[in-house]
Motif scaffolding. Structure first.
Motif, short mmCIF file in Angstrom:
data_model
loop_
_atom_site.label_atom_id
_atom_site.label_comp_id
_atom_site.label_asym_id
_atom_site.label_seq_id
_atom_site.Cartn_x
_atom_site.Cartn_y
_atom_site.Cartn_z
N ALA A 16 0.83 -1.21 0.00
CA ALA A 16 0.00 0.00 0.00
C ALA A 16 0.86 1.25 0.00
N GLY A 17 1.88 1.29 0.85
CA GLY A 17 2.76 2.45 0.91
C GLY A 17 3.56 2.63 -0.37
N GLU A 18 4.05 1.52 -0.92
CA GLU A 18 4.81 1.59 -2.16
C GLU A 18 3.93 2.09 -3.31
N GLY A 19 2.72 1.56 -3.41
CA GLY A 19 1.81 1.99 -4.48
C GLY A 19 1.52 3.49 -4.40
N THR A 20 1.31 3.99 -3.17
CA THR A 20 1.05 5.42 -2.97
C THR A 20 2.27 6.25 -3.37
N ALA A 21 3.43 5.87 -2.86
CA ALA A 21 4.65 6.65 -3.11
C ALA A 21 5.00 6.71 -4.58
N MET A 22 4.88 5.57 -5.29
CA MET A 22 5.24 5.56 -6.71
C MET A 22 4.29 6.44 -7.52
N LYS A 23 3.00 6.39 -7.19
CA LYS A 23 2.02 7.21 -7.92
C LYS A 23 2.29 8.69 -7.69
N LEU A 24 2.58 9.07 -6.44
CA LEU A 24 2.87 10.46 -6.13
C LEU A 24 4.17 10.92 -6.77
N ALA A 25 5.17 10.05 -6.79
CA ALA A 25 6.45 10.40 -7.40
C ALA A 25 6.29 10.64 -8.90
N LYS A 26 5.47 9.81 -9.55
CA LYS A 26 5.23 9.99 -10.99
C LYS A 26 4.51 11.31 -11.26
N ALA A 27 3.82 11.83 -10.24
CA ALA A 27 3.13 13.12 -10.40
C ALA A 27 4.04 14.28 -10.00
N ASN A 28 5.35 14.00 -9.88
CA ASN A 28 6.36 15.01 -9.58
C ASN A 28 6.22 15.63 -8.19
#
Length: 465
Positions: A16-28
């Protein structure tokens, strides 16, 4: 104390944490992720899904070796202990950790190792292992701290003969006998694993049938094969007390039964990891199982704070948790999400043989008065299963008698968790594209396990009049 500022803070590096972080990182976004353990991956990687499934795979290979006539002259000479099988999982865990660490590096996500505690609704203090504390703040925060095995206060888990699903992975020997209290997914998986090691297993079920959320025919098959492996299943039992000693553990049941074995595995429930998070400082109160209440967008009572994964309650599956994280990442980054989480997701249970299902059961369809028909393919008639020797099992499709839409997919047997996805892809199609006729009219590679869909479809269509 100086405060560092981020766009978002994620607590936990499980799915769950990884999925959130990767999505936010892709959004800069500038993202900080806090992990209490000294490695990334969460309980899924270190104590749950990965080690237990790697263990199950090793058990399956051992069973295949013993069954194969090519090795008949040596199979009785091979003695494998539980710790030997556990070591086979170490390389998988190490590889998973390295891979996930690279994800954070590549996406410029800042990893902070230490214990997280809320100071106020926008600030979190990170207590590092070296004793140094750091204060960070963000506009949005996501709690993805996962869960741990539930420990009733009257059971002494410090005793070396009493284990939960985490500590069982540190077992230094193969017990001669084992009582498993709790016959949910974890309990059934470990009953199957231990039985394959010739351990005498008592599986204590607090309900009247195993895994009642599954189709009855599948759970009947599981019960049969567990008993074939030597597991004694005791339904409708509850514990009065647990009595450990130097030479074993006695489970005293309220029915009056006393079950004494070398060890006890407590597999009855899990608790959200919310202790000492400082939730009282921000006005959030978890429920009695440590879970945080959220709305359909995984927002807590504080609009800028989200909770995802096991800590937010069911379904508590790694696959669903990762998707929840991505969903929340999109909500935070864009203000909304243009896709929604699926209502129906597959369940994978890694017993020996495996179980996987998606959609509705016969019991549910009957209760809803939906006209349906059953399509079946038994693995003993599938050429690929005959070649591999995995002939135990079946594929069962439930489809609407009139529209022929697929309503449920239930699979029991080796590779069930893979096989189910073929049907899932068709079942999710809109309108007439979701039809059992697809499988009757499609050419499958031969020999494959996928061919079971064609066999089942023809079986089901022949039932119509």
């Amino acid at each position: 104390m100086a405060v560092r500022t981020f766009d978002s803070i994620v607590i936990g590096t499980g799915p769950a944490g990884e999925g959130t972080a990767m999505k936010l990182a892709k959004a800069n976004q500038r993202v900080a992720v806090i992990e209490a353990y000294d490695k990334v991956g969460g309980g899924c990687t270190h104590w749950g899904t990965i080690p237990s499934k790697a263990l199950r795979h090793s058990i399956q290979m051992l069973a295949d070796y013993r069954r194969n006539p090519l090795f008949q002259h040596t199979r009785d000479q091979v003695e494998v202990e539980f710790p030997d099988l556990l070591r086979a999982a170490d390389s998988v865990i190490d590889h998973q950790v390295r891979t996930r660490y690279r994800y954070y590096q590549r996406n410029r996500v800042e990893l902070l190792f230490g214990h997280a505690r809320f100071v106020d609704p926008h600030r979190v203090q990170v207590q590092r292992p070296d004793g140094v504390a750091e204060l960070i703040e963000a506009e949005h925060l996501v709690i993805a701290t996962g869960s741990r095995p539930y420990h009733p206060p009257d059971v002494d888990f410090s005793h070396p003969r009493i284990h939960d699903s985490d500590s069982i992975l540190k077992l230094a020997h193969t017990p001669r006998s084992l009582t498993i209290y709790g016959a949910g997914v974890i309990g059934c998986e470990y009953a199957s694993i231990m039985a394959c090691l010739d351990v005498k297993v008592n599986l204590v079920d607090t309900r009247d049938r195993l895994l009642s959320f599954l189709d009855n025919e599948i759970t009947d098959a599981l019960s049969y094969h567990l008993r074939e492996q030597g597991v004694v299943i005791r339904h409708n039992e509850s514990y009065e007390r647990v009595e450990p000693s130097d030479d074993g553990v006695v489970l005293h049941c309220n029915s009056g039964k006393k079950l004494k074995t070398d060890a006890l595995l407590w597999a009855n429930g899990r608790s959200g990891n919310t202790e000492d998070l400082g939730l009282e400082a921000i006005g959030l109160e978890p429920n009695k199982r440590g879970q945080i209440e959220v709305d359909k967008s995984y927002r807590t009572e504080l609009e800028h704070i989200f909770a995802v994964g096991d800590v937010a309650g069911p379904p508590a599956l790694a696959s669903a948790s990762y998707d929840q994280g991505r969903f929340v990442g999109a909500v935070i980054a864009d203000g909304n999400c243009d896709w929604s989480l699926i209502d129906e997701f597959p369940t994978g249970i890694y017993t020996v043989p495996e179980i996987s299902s998606i959609g509705r059961t016969e019991h549910e369809l009957t209760a809803e008065k939906i006209p349906y028909e059953v399509a079946q393919a038994h693995f003993k008639s599938i050429a690929r299963a005959q070649i591999t020797g995995h002939t135990v099992g079946m594929l069962k499709l439930l489809f609407h008698s009139e529209t022929k839409a697929i309503l449920g997919i239930h699979c029991f047997g080796e590779q069930a968790s893979e096989i189910v996805h073929i049907g899932q892809a068709i079942m999710s199609q809109p309108g007439s594209a979701n039809s059992i006729e697809y499988f009757a009219e499609t050419t499958f590679n031969y020999p494959t396990m996928a061919e079971a869909y064609r066999v089942a479809a023809l079986n089901g269509l022949n039932r119509l009049f």
